[in-house]
Design a protein around this motif. Sequence first.
Motif, PDB file in Angstrom:
ATOM      1  N   ALA A   1       2.774   9.801   8.642  1.00 12.11           N
ATOM      2  CA  ALA A   1       1.816   8.686   8.652  1.00 12.11           C
ATOM      3  C   ALA A   1       2.496   7.347   8.410  1.00 12.11           C
ATOM      4  O   ALA A   1       1.970   6.304   8.792  1.00 12.11           O
ATOM      5  CB  ALA A   1       0.736   8.920   7.588  1.00 12.11           C
ATOM      6  N   PHE A   2       3.668   7.349   7.782  1.00 11.68           N
ATOM      7  CA  PHE A   2       4.347   6.093   7.488  1.00 11.68           C
ATOM      8  C   PHE A   2       4.815   5.371   8.751  1.00 11.68           C
ATOM      9  O   PHE A   2       5.028   4.162   8.726  1.00 11.68           O
ATOM     10  CB  PHE A   2       5.544   6.329   6.556  1.00 11.68           C
ATOM     11  N   ASP A   3       5.014   6.110   9.855  1.00 14.18           N
ATOM     12  CA  ASP A   3       5.325   5.400  11.098  1.00 14.18           C
ATOM     13  C   ASP A   3       4.135   5.365  12.057  1.00 14.18           C
ATOM     14  O   ASP A   3       3.979   4.416  12.811  1.00 14.18           O
ATOM     15  CB  ASP A   3       6.556   5.993  11.807  1.00 14.18           C
ATOM     16  N   SER A   4       3.249   6.387  11.992  1.00 15.12           N
ATOM     17  CA  SER A   4       2.124   6.404  12.926  1.00 15.12           C
ATOM     18  C   SER A   4       1.066   5.360  12.581  1.00 15.12           C
ATOM     19  O   SER A   4       0.508   4.720  13.485  1.00 15.12           O
ATOM     20  CB  SER A   4       1.481   7.795  12.977  1.00 15.12           C
ATOM     21  N   ILE A   5       0.786   5.151  11.304  1.00 21.12           N
ATOM     22  CA  ILE A   5      -0.251   4.187  10.920  1.00 21.12           C
ATOM     23  C   ILE A   5       0.182   2.747  11.218  1.00 21.12           C
ATOM     24  O   ILE A   5      -0.584   1.983  11.817  1.00 21.12           O
ATOM     25  CB  ILE A   5      -0.645   4.353   9.436  1.00 21.12           C
ATOM     26  N   PRO A   6       1.400   2.302  10.830  1.00 17.59           N
ATOM     27  CA  PRO A   6       1.824   0.965  11.248  1.00 17.59           C
ATOM     28  C   PRO A   6       1.831   0.798  12.764  1.00 17.59           C
ATOM     29  O   PRO A   6       1.508  -0.276  13.282  1.00 17.59           O
ATOM     30  CB  PRO A   6       3.242   0.848  10.679  1.00 17.59           C
ATOM     31  N   ALA A   7       2.195   1.864  13.489  1.00 22.48           N
ATOM     32  CA  ALA A   7       2.235   1.780  14.952  1.00 22.48           C
ATOM     33  C   ALA A   7       0.848   1.519  15.525  1.00 22.48           C
ATOM     34  O   ALA A   7       0.682   0.680  16.408  1.00 22.48           O
ATOM     35  CB  ALA A   7       2.818   3.065  15.536  1.00 22.48           C
ATOM     36  N   ILE A   8      -0.159   2.225  15.027  1.00 21.34           N
ATOM     37  CA  ILE A   8      -1.494   2.053  15.570  1.00 21.34           C
ATOM     38  C   ILE A   8      -2.067   0.694  15.193  1.00 21.34           C
ATOM     39  O   ILE A   8      -2.778   0.050  15.969  1.00 21.34           O
ATOM     40  CB  ILE A   8      -2.425   3.200  15.096  1.00 21.34           C
ATOM     41  N   PHE A   9      -1.749   0.195  13.978  1.00 22.25           N
ATOM     42  CA  PHE A   9      -2.221  -1.134  13.589  1.00 22.25           C
ATOM     43  C   PHE A   9      -1.517  -2.227  14.391  1.00 22.25           C
ATOM     44  O   PHE A   9      -1.989  -3.367  14.447  1.00 22.25           O
ATOM     45  CB  PHE A   9      -2.021  -1.371  12.093  1.00 22.25           C
ATOM     46  N   GLY A  10      -0.387  -1.880  14.995  1.00 15.91           N
ATOM     47  CA  GLY A  10       0.279  -2.833  15.878  1.00 15.91           C
ATOM     48  C   GLY A  10      -0.408  -2.975  17.213  1.00 15.91           C
ATOM     49  O   GLY A  10      -0.122  -3.895  17.977  1.00 15.91           O
ATOM     50  N   LEU A  11      -1.346  -2.049  17.494  1.00 15.11           N
ATOM     51  CA  LEU A  11      -2.062  -2.068  18.775  1.00 15.11           C
ATOM     52  C   LEU A  11      -3.504  -2.528  18.625  1.00 15.11           C
ATOM     53  O   LEU A  11      -4.080  -3.089  19.549  1.00 15.11           O
ATOM     54  CB  LEU A  11      -2.020  -0.669  19.403  1.00 15.11           C
ATOM     55  N   THR A  12      -4.107  -2.256  17.479  1.00 14.64           N
ATOM     56  CA  THR A  12      -5.478  -2.688  17.220  1.00 14.64           C
ATOM     57  C   THR A  12      -5.677  -2.859  15.721  1.00 14.64           C
ATOM     58  O   THR A  12      -5.102  -2.115  14.924  1.00 14.64           O
ATOM     59  CB  THR A  12      -6.502  -1.666  17.762  1.00 14.64           C
ATOM     60  N   LYS A  13      -6.476  -3.846  15.348  1.00 13.73           N
ATOM     61  CA  LYS A  13      -6.763  -4.093  13.928  1.00 13.73           C
ATOM     62  C   LYS A  13      -8.107  -3.508  13.524  1.00 13.73           C
ATOM     63  O   LYS A  13      -8.507  -3.606  12.366  1.00 13.73           O
ATOM     64  CB  LYS A  13      -6.763  -5.607  13.638  1.00 13.73           C
ATOM     65  N   ASP A  14      -8.820  -2.903  14.477  1.00 15.06           N
ATOM     66  CA  ASP A  14     -10.148  -2.348  14.222  1.00 15.06           C
ATOM     67  C   ASP A  14     -10.013  -0.962  13.589  1.00 15.06           C
ATOM     68  O   ASP A  14      -9.554  -0.020  14.252  1.00 15.06           O
ATOM     69  CB  ASP A  14     -10.920  -2.250  15.543  1.00 15.06           C
ATOM     70  N   PRO A  15     -10.397  -0.790  12.304  1.00 16.34           N
ATOM     71  CA  PRO A  15     -10.261   0.519  11.638  1.00 16.34           C
ATOM     72  C   PRO A  15     -10.988   1.633  12.378  1.00 16.34           C
ATOM     73  O   PRO A  15     -10.534   2.779  12.367  1.00 16.34           O
ATOM     74  CB  PRO A  15     -10.887   0.275  10.254  1.00 16.34           C
ATOM     75  N   PHE A  16     -12.099   1.308  13.043  1.00 17.79           N
ATOM     76  CA  PHE A  16     -12.847   2.317  13.808  1.00 17.79           C
ATOM     77  C   PHE A  16     -11.990   2.867  14.945  1.00 17.79           C
ATOM     78  O   PHE A  16     -11.915   4.085  15.151  1.00 17.79           O
ATOM     79  CB  PHE A  16     -14.136   1.701  14.356  1.00 17.79           C
ATOM     80  N   LEU A  17     -11.319   1.974  15.672  1.00 19.86           N
ATOM     81  CA  LEU A  17     -10.458   2.411  16.768  1.00 19.86           C
ATOM     82  C   LEU A  17      -9.223   3.127  16.247  1.00 19.86           C
ATOM     83  O   LEU A  17      -8.753   4.102  16.845  1.00 19.86           O
ATOM     84  CB  LEU A  17     -10.054   1.207  17.623  1.00 19.86           C
ATOM     85  N   VAL A  18      -8.690   2.656  15.118  1.00 23.50           N
ATOM     86  CA  VAL A  18      -7.518   3.297  14.516  1.00 23.50           C
ATOM     87  C   VAL A  18      -7.849   4.740  14.142  1.00 23.50           C
ATOM     88  O   VAL A  18      -7.100   5.675  14.452  1.00 23.50           O
ATOM     89  CB  VAL A  18      -7.039   2.523  13.271  1.00 23.50           C
ATOM     90  N   PHE A  19      -8.989   4.930  13.481  1.00 25.67           N
ATOM     91  CA  PHE A  19      -9.362   6.270  13.018  1.00 25.67           C
ATOM     92  C   PHE A  19      -9.676   7.199  14.184  1.00 25.67           C
ATOM     93  O   PHE A  19      -9.216   8.344  14.223  1.00 25.67           O
ATOM     94  CB  PHE A  19     -10.559   6.186  12.075  1.00 25.67           C
ATOM     95  N   THR A  20     -10.471   6.723  15.147  1.00 23.12           N
ATOM     96  CA  THR A  20     -10.832   7.584  16.274  1.00 23.12           C
ATOM     97  C   THR A  20      -9.606   7.942  17.121  1.00 23.12           C
ATOM     98  O   THR A  20      -9.521   9.049  17.657  1.00 23.12           O
ATOM     99  CB  THR A  20     -11.900   6.916  17.159  1.00 23.12           C
ATOM    100  N   SER A  21      -8.646   7.025  17.230  1.00 16.84           N
ATOM    101  CA  SER A  21      -7.400   7.335  17.945  1.00 16.84           C
ATOM    102  C   SER A  21      -6.675   8.489  17.272  1.00 16.84           C
ATOM    103  O   SER A  21      -6.158   9.400  17.936  1.00 16.84           O
ATOM    104  CB  SER A  21      -6.483   6.103  17.973  1.00 16.84           C
ATOM    105  N   ASN A  22      -6.646   8.474  15.930  1.00 14.79           N
ATOM    106  CA  ASN A  22      -5.992   9.545  15.187  1.00 14.79           C
ATOM    107  C   ASN A  22      -6.730  10.866  15.330  1.00 14.79           C
ATOM    108  O   ASN A  22      -6.111  11.924  15.488  1.00 14.79           O
ATOM    109  CB  ASN A  22      -5.893   9.161  13.704  1.00 14.79           C
ATOM    110  N   VAL A  23      -8.069  10.816  15.274  1.00 18.89           N
ATOM    111  CA  VAL A  23      -8.857  12.048  15.376  1.00 18.89           C
ATOM    112  C   VAL A  23      -8.645  12.709  16.726  1.00 18.89           C
ATOM    113  O   VAL A  23      -8.374  13.914  16.814  1.00 18.89           O
ATOM    114  CB  VAL A  23     -10.357  11.764  15.148  1.00 18.89           C
ATOM    115  N   PHE A  24      -8.748  11.935  17.807  1.00 18.48           N
ATOM    116  CA  PHE A  24      -8.582  12.508  19.142  1.00 18.48           C
ATOM    117  C   PHE A  24      -7.152  13.014  19.356  1.00 18.48           C
ATOM    118  O   PHE A  24      -6.928  13.939  20.146  1.00 18.48           O
ATOM    119  CB  PHE A  24      -8.951  11.488  20.217  1.00 18.48           C
TER     120      PHE A  24
END
Length: 335
Positions: A210-233
């Motif tokens: 998660a230490f590299d995946s979470i910063p990576a996803i926040f580099g693409l979107t700042k919306d927590p909803f999109l961040v979480f759903t991206s991880n779930v899928f």
Amino acid sequence: MAETPLAFEIGTFVVLGIFFVVDLLIIGRRPHIPSTKECVQHIGFFVVMALIFGGCIWFFAGSKPAIEFYSGWLTEYSLSIDNLFVFVIIMSNFAVPKIYQKYVLSVGITVALILRGCFILVGAAIIERFTWVFFLFGAFLIYTAIGLVKGDDEDEEYKENGVIRALRKVVKISDEYDGEKLRTTKGGVRYWTPMLIVFLAIGTTDVMFAFDSIPAIFGLTKDPFLVFTSNVFALLGLQQLYFLLGALLDKLVYLPLGLAVVLGFIGVKLIMEALHANSLPFINGGQPVTAVPEIPTWLSLAVIVVAIGSAAIASVLKMKSMETKDDAKAQVEAK
């Protein structure tokens, strides 16, 4: 950018909750080795659902958040495939019977989803208050990308972390598994089974992922909803992907390079955004560097697709080339 309606977000969590319960807690609880057909059907279903979900976001909120979701989902999915290398090593190291590996992955993915949810909430709160943290995120992703290119992450054997080593010193752990049980009795003495260690190994390892995946996803979107759903899928269907790829994982030789390009690109993007939004005394006379261009969302998606796609194609071509050489060598030896 239009925001996704609250009713849509609530409906999304309900549907994802159903997917999660059925895929991990019902199907995943049944001890069996999935067939190739079952794996392909499950993976295909969740990929199609992700594509449809992105289309729904496009309809309700516009193209930009939809492209951000697709970019985040592809990035997290690619990182998840790379993480399967470590899961294979853990399963092998602890000699987990193959019939129980699906159950172990189900528990591990459940833990991963909970931990990532916590990281996302914390990350969103930090980013909202301290935009300069993008400098740290960006630098870390670039460092990780360099490590992937150099091959620093290619450990050939799993090394137990401090949590597991400490646990072994304070609790009694048996040498053999007892089905799916965490506790067993031998000679009238209660022991924890190795299943406990495997769960901890999978769970604590994903914390580091998660230490590299979470910063990576926040580099693409700042919306927590999109961040979480991206991880779930990205996590749904991961256990079927584990069995489908199986021994082929070690043949995806160029995947780390593709991921390095993606993480490096996102790292640079984060630093550019940080320069654009923050005032630093030693840069531009203490003023934000507004001249730094903003990388459009569509370009991020294009880079991710090209990098991961090229790495996958190159890996397949090399695998076929090696098989051709092996066949030719076998024919020569046969003569």
